[in-house]
Every structure is written in C-alpha cells, then in structure tokens.
Design a protein around this motif. Structure first.
Motif, PDB file in Angstrom:
ATOM      1  N   ASP A  83      37.941  43.247  40.293  1.00 57.98           N
ATOM      2  CA  ASP A  83      38.084  41.797  40.224  1.00 57.98           C
ATOM      3  C   ASP A  83      37.681  41.175  38.879  1.00 57.98           C
ATOM      4  O   ASP A  83      36.874  40.256  38.839  1.00 57.98           O
ATOM      5  CB  ASP A  83      37.284  41.154  41.366  1.00 57.98           C
ATOM      6  N   PRO A  84      38.259  41.640  37.772  1.00 57.65           N
ATOM      7  CA  PRO A  84      37.958  40.958  36.515  1.00 57.65           C
ATOM      8  C   PRO A  84      38.539  39.540  36.574  1.00 57.65           C
ATOM      9  O   PRO A  84      39.722  39.368  36.860  1.00 57.65           O
ATOM     10  CB  PRO A  84      38.651  41.814  35.456  1.00 57.65           C
ATOM     11  N   HIS A  85      37.677  38.544  36.356  1.00 58.82           N
ATOM     12  CA  HIS A  85      38.146  37.165  36.487  1.00 58.82           C
ATOM     13  C   HIS A  85      37.309  36.218  35.641  1.00 58.82           C
ATOM     14  O   HIS A  85      36.211  36.550  35.197  1.00 58.82           O
ATOM     15  CB  HIS A  85      38.112  36.723  37.957  1.00 58.82           C
ATOM     16  N   ALA A 119      34.436  28.720  30.582  1.00 56.88           N
ATOM     17  CA  ALA A 119      34.507  29.744  31.632  1.00 56.88           C
ATOM     18  C   ALA A 119      33.658  30.941  31.235  1.00 56.88           C
ATOM     19  O   ALA A 119      33.405  31.165  30.044  1.00 56.88           O
ATOM     20  CB  ALA A 119      35.948  30.199  31.850  1.00 56.88           C
ATOM     21  N   MET A 120      33.226  31.682  32.242  1.00 51.62           N
ATOM     22  CA  MET A 120      32.583  32.978  32.014  1.00 51.62           C
ATOM     23  C   MET A 120      33.532  34.041  32.543  1.00 51.62           C
ATOM     24  O   MET A 120      34.274  33.802  33.490  1.00 51.62           O
ATOM     25  CB  MET A 120      31.237  33.071  32.743  1.00 51.62           C
ATOM     26  N   ALA A 121      33.490  35.210  31.935  1.00 54.99           N
ATOM     27  CA  ALA A 121      34.334  36.329  32.355  1.00 54.99           C
ATOM     28  C   ALA A 121      33.461  37.355  33.075  1.00 54.99           C
ATOM     29  O   ALA A 121      32.450  37.814  32.540  1.00 54.99           O
ATOM     30  CB  ALA A 121      35.009  36.964  31.147  1.00 54.99           C
ATOM     31  N   TRP A 122      33.851  37.708  34.308  1.00 55.81           N
ATOM     32  CA  TRP A 122      33.081  38.596  35.172  1.00 55.81           C
ATOM     33  C   TRP A 122      33.916  39.785  35.627  1.00 55.81           C
ATOM     34  O   TRP A 122      35.135  39.674  35.771  1.00 55.81           O
ATOM     35  CB  TRP A 122      32.627  37.858  36.425  1.00 55.81           C
ATOM     36  N   VAL A 123      33.254  40.879  35.939  1.00 54.54           N
ATOM     37  CA  VAL A 123      33.885  42.026  36.581  1.00 54.54           C
ATOM     38  C   VAL A 123      32.853  42.673  37.492  1.00 54.54           C
ATOM     39  O   VAL A 123      31.653  42.653  37.197  1.00 54.54           O
ATOM     40  CB  VAL A 123      34.443  43.039  35.551  1.00 54.54           C
ATOM     41  N   PRO A 148      41.139  39.464  32.581  1.00 52.21           N
ATOM     42  CA  PRO A 148      41.006  38.717  33.837  1.00 52.21           C
ATOM     43  C   PRO A 148      42.339  38.596  34.577  1.00 52.21           C
ATOM     44  O   PRO A 148      43.376  38.323  33.971  1.00 52.21           O
ATOM     45  CB  PRO A 148      40.530  37.339  33.383  1.00 52.21           C
ATOM     46  N   VAL A 149      42.274  38.794  35.900  1.00 47.15           N
ATOM     47  CA  VAL A 149      43.466  38.650  36.744  1.00 47.15           C
ATOM     48  C   VAL A 149      43.358  37.424  37.649  1.00 47.15           C
ATOM     49  O   VAL A 149      44.289  37.097  38.359  1.00 47.15           O
ATOM     50  CB  VAL A 149      43.731  39.918  37.593  1.00 47.15           C
ATOM     51  N   GLY A 150      42.209  36.757  37.617  1.00 46.28           N
ATOM     52  CA  GLY A 150      42.006  35.564  38.430  1.00 46.28           C
ATOM     53  C   GLY A 150      41.142  34.555  37.700  1.00 46.28           C
ATOM     54  O   GLY A 150      40.546  34.853  36.665  1.00 46.28           O
ATOM     55  N   HIS A 151      41.087  33.334  38.244  1.00 43.60           N
ATOM     56  CA  HIS A 151      40.291  32.266  37.633  1.00 43.60           C
ATOM     57  C   HIS A 151      39.685  31.411  38.746  1.00 43.60           C
ATOM     58  O   HIS A 151      40.359  30.563  39.317  1.00 43.60           O
ATOM     59  CB  HIS A 151      41.164  31.418  36.712  1.00 43.60           C
ATOM     60  N   SER A 152      38.418  31.658  39.053  1.00 38.31           N
ATOM     61  CA  SER A 152      37.703  30.878  40.062  1.00 38.31           C
ATOM     62  C   SER A 152      37.423  29.477  39.525  1.00 38.31           C
ATOM     63  O   SER A 152      37.119  29.312  38.354  1.00 38.31           O
ATOM     64  CB  SER A 152      36.365  31.540  40.403  1.00 38.31           C
ATOM     65  N   TYR A 153      37.534  28.497  40.405  1.00 38.83           N
ATOM     66  CA  TYR A 153      37.297  27.087  40.054  1.00 38.83           C
ATOM     67  C   TYR A 153      38.205  26.632  38.907  1.00 38.83           C
ATOM     68  O   TYR A 153      37.824  25.830  38.079  1.00 38.83           O
ATOM     69  CB  TYR A 153      35.809  26.841  39.726  1.00 38.83           C
TER      70      TYR A 153
END
Length: 138
Positions: A30-32, A47-51, A113-118
């Motif tokens: 879930d890299p997003h 934004a922050m980038a998370w995995v 990233p494959v998604g973007h929360s908020y």
C-alpha cells in the motif's frame, strides 16, 4: 568505495541522523500519499508518503532502537527520532502492519504511490499522478 549489496526482499531505512535505522523484509504494501491534517502538519508539506510492512518483518537496527511514539489519533501512533525529528512510522492499534515513510527508505525511488488518502483535503494547487495499482484490475 564500498558497493552495497541489494537484496530484493530486504528494505533498509533510517532517520536523518541515523539513530533509528531499520530493516524490513518482504513485499512493501500500500504505497500511498496522505493529506490528512496530521500528516500535513507533521511534515509541513501537502502530503506524506507511506508504505506498509508486517510488524514482525521490521526490526530496528540503529543505535537508539525503536523511535519515540506519540498519538495523533486515539488509535494511531507516530514514531519519530527525538534528535533529528525525522517522522518514521505510523502504527494503528489492532493492525499487523507498520507504515514507514517512503523517503526514510534507502531504496525509496523504487516505490511509487498507488493511492492518496484524504485527497479531498489536499492543497488545491497540488496535482498528483498515481502509479497504476497492480492489486486492482481495470
């Protein structure tokens, strides 16, 4: 000059000063990006980038071990270095995953990233092109 050996299933990372280094094994999940109010304030960016990695697949290898944690939600805890202040992790109660900031990883360029929360809260001037999600069929 020493050449580093890259192990496909092994991911390494650290904070800016190196006090909190880690190794994570397995496939990143879930890299997003996240534009929630906590991520934007913590990072000072849109934004922050998370995995994610399984908690049991991540071990702390730096001299200070695990980072200090504080709660940004009742059930969400963020880990950061107390010396250099680098944000490193996000852990939700009851989850078997630990999220790490993508750019704390040595091989960060390999993750997109494959998604973007908020996303609806993102800065209106921010334009994002997400990578295709291999988990979803179009």
């Amino acid at each position: 000059m020493t050449e580093s050996i890259v192990v496909p299933g092994l991911w390494t990372g650290s904070c800016q000063c190196g006090d909190h280094a880690y190794e994570a094994s397995g496939t990143p999940d879930d890299p997003h990006l996240c534009s929630c109010e906590h991520c934007t304030r913590l990072s000072g960016s849109p934004a922050m980038a998370w995995v994610g990695f399984h908690k049991d697949a991540l071990k702390w290898t730096g001299p200070e071990g695990e980072p200090a944690y504080f709660s940004t939600w009742k059930t969400l805890h963020r880990g950061s270095c107390q010396r250099c202040r680098t944000p490193l992790t996000s852990v939700a109660d009851g989850s078997d995953m630990i999220m790490v900031t993508i750019f704390s990883l040595t091989r960060s360029a390999e993750l997109a990233p494959v998604g973007h929360s908020y996303r609806e809260r993102a800065a209106p001037w921010m334009t994002i092109t997400l990578a295709p999600d291999p988990q979803r069929r179009t």
